[in-house]
Design a protein around this motif. Structure first.
Motif, PDB file in Angstrom:
ATOM      1  N   LEU A  52      38.452  30.764  39.648  1.00  0.00           N
ATOM      2  CA  LEU A  52      39.496  29.433  39.796  1.00  0.00           C
ATOM      3  C   LEU A  52      41.098  30.448  40.228  1.00  0.00           C
ATOM      4  O   LEU A  52      41.646  29.512  40.804  1.00  0.00           O
ATOM      5  N   ALA A  53      41.602  31.210  39.137  1.00  0.00           N
ATOM      6  CA  ALA A  53      42.982  31.102  39.627  1.00  0.00           C
ATOM      7  C   ALA A  53      42.848  31.821  40.583  1.00  0.00           C
ATOM      8  O   ALA A  53      44.099  31.682  41.600  1.00  0.00           O
ATOM      9  N   GLY A  54      42.680  32.462  40.851  1.00  0.00           N
ATOM     10  CA  GLY A  54      42.248  33.397  41.974  1.00  0.00           C
ATOM     11  C   GLY A  54      42.293  32.320  43.308  1.00  0.00           C
ATOM     12  O   GLY A  54      42.453  33.182  44.330  1.00  0.00           O
ATOM     13  N   ALA A  55      41.332  32.034  43.039  1.00  0.00           N
ATOM     14  CA  ALA A  55      41.574  30.978  44.265  1.00  0.00           C
ATOM     15  C   ALA A  55      42.857  29.670  44.164  1.00  0.00           C
ATOM     16  O   ALA A  55      42.502  29.031  45.608  1.00  0.00           O
ATOM     17  N   ASN A  56      43.485  29.813  43.373  1.00  0.00           N
ATOM     18  CA  ASN A  56      44.614  28.758  43.137  1.00  0.00           C
ATOM     19  C   ASN A  56      43.908  27.705  43.153  1.00  0.00           C
ATOM     20  O   ASN A  56      44.879  26.437  43.497  1.00  0.00           O
ATOM     21  N   LEU A  57      43.414  27.359  42.336  1.00  0.00           N
ATOM     22  CA  LEU A  57      42.606  25.942  41.811  1.00  0.00           C
ATOM     23  C   LEU A  57      43.224  26.046  40.243  1.00  0.00           C
ATOM     24  O   LEU A  57      43.233  26.614  39.029  1.00  0.00           O
ATOM     25  N   ASN A  58      44.335  25.391  39.725  1.00  0.00           N
ATOM     26  CA  ASN A  58      44.702  24.735  38.679  1.00  0.00           C
ATOM     27  C   ASN A  58      43.243  23.612  37.631  1.00  0.00           C
ATOM     28  O   ASN A  58      42.912  22.403  38.071  1.00  0.00           O
ATOM     29  N   ILE A  59      43.492  24.701  36.674  1.00  0.00           N
ATOM     30  CA  ILE A  59      42.905  23.331  36.003  1.00  0.00           C
ATOM     31  C   ILE A  59      42.956  22.554  35.006  1.00  0.00           C
ATOM     32  O   ILE A  59      43.844  22.344  34.465  1.00  0.00           O
ATOM     33  N   THR A  60      42.726  20.995  35.076  1.00  0.00           N
ATOM     34  CA  THR A  60      43.229  20.435  34.595  1.00  0.00           C
ATOM     35  C   THR A  60      42.760  19.463  33.193  1.00  0.00           C
ATOM     36  O   THR A  60      43.552  19.325  32.341  1.00  0.00           O
ATOM     37  N   ASP A  61      41.798  20.298  33.241  1.00  0.00           N
ATOM     38  CA  ASP A  61      40.509  20.278  31.897  1.00  0.00           C
ATOM     39  C   ASP A  61      39.368  20.898  32.420  1.00  0.00           C
ATOM     40  O   ASP A  61      38.773  20.797  32.619  1.00  0.00           O
ATOM     41  N   LEU A  62      38.879  21.014  30.850  1.00  0.00           N
ATOM     42  CA  LEU A  62      37.724  21.840  31.065  1.00  0.00           C
ATOM     43  C   LEU A  62      36.970  22.419  29.281  1.00  0.00           C
ATOM     44  O   LEU A  62      37.551  21.920  28.629  1.00  0.00           O
ATOM     45  N   ILE A  63      35.978  21.740  29.319  1.00  0.00           N
ATOM     46  CA  ILE A  63      35.465  22.097  27.839  1.00  0.00           C
ATOM     47  C   ILE A  63      33.855  22.582  28.158  1.00  0.00           C
ATOM     48  O   ILE A  63      33.252  23.186  28.881  1.00  0.00           O
ATOM     49  N   ASN A  64      33.940  23.340  27.117  1.00  0.00           N
ATOM     50  CA  ASN A  64      32.232  24.892  26.799  1.00  0.00           C
ATOM     51  C   ASN A  64      32.027  24.102  25.490  1.00  0.00           C
ATOM     52  O   ASN A  64      33.012  24.511  24.555  1.00  0.00           O
ATOM     53  N   HIS A  65      30.321  23.603  26.088  1.00  0.00           N
ATOM     54  CA  HIS A  65      29.671  23.946  24.577  1.00  0.00           C
ATOM     55  C   HIS A  65      28.510  24.886  24.939  1.00  0.00           C
ATOM     56  O   HIS A  65      27.917  25.039  25.921  1.00  0.00           O
ATOM     57  N   HIS A  66      28.339  25.281  23.954  1.00  0.00           N
ATOM     58  CA  HIS A  66      26.402  26.128  23.594  1.00  0.00           C
ATOM     59  C   HIS A  66      25.545  25.516  22.726  1.00  0.00           C
ATOM     60  O   HIS A  66      26.112  24.877  21.476  1.00  0.00           O
TER      61      HIS A  66
END
Length: 103
Positions: A52-66
């Motif tokens: 995502l960073a390589g495509a110049n996309l800035n993450i506003t929010d993120l959640i990861n659950h498993h």
């Protein structure tokens, strides 16, 4: 109840009461959302966020659950997520499914 939960998944990517996947919900704070199902192995979030960073996309929010061998990610961005970025993420070893939602 089941209809509402299916609608929440289709419209916002939220998962509740799943047998195979973790409970995961994130209030949407940006117009674009990336949903990723992957194997629960080290460095998956790092690989996704690097692409995502390589495509110049800035993450506003993120959640990861498993849950057991699977993980689920909800990632919000201000920028639109192109099909090329989705394809690059899907090619990462361990990625099972990738989907984008625009609000």
């Amino acid at each position: 109840m089941a209809v509402k939960q299916i609608m929440d998944y289709l419209e916002a990517g939220a998962i509740r009461n799943s047998v195979n996947f973790p409970r995961c919900k994130l209030d949407q704070r940006a117009p674009n959302r990336l949903l990723v199902i992957n194997k629960n192995i080290p460095n998956m979030v790092g690989q996704i966020t690097t692409l995502l960073a390589g495509a110049n996309l800035n993450i506003t929010d993120l959640i990861n659950h498993h849950r057991d061998e699977y993980a689920y990610n909800i990632i919000d961005t201000e920028q639109q997520i192109s099909s090329a970025v989705l394809e690059r993420i899907h090619k990462v070893e361990g990625i099972i499914r990738v989907r984008a939602i625009e609000k």
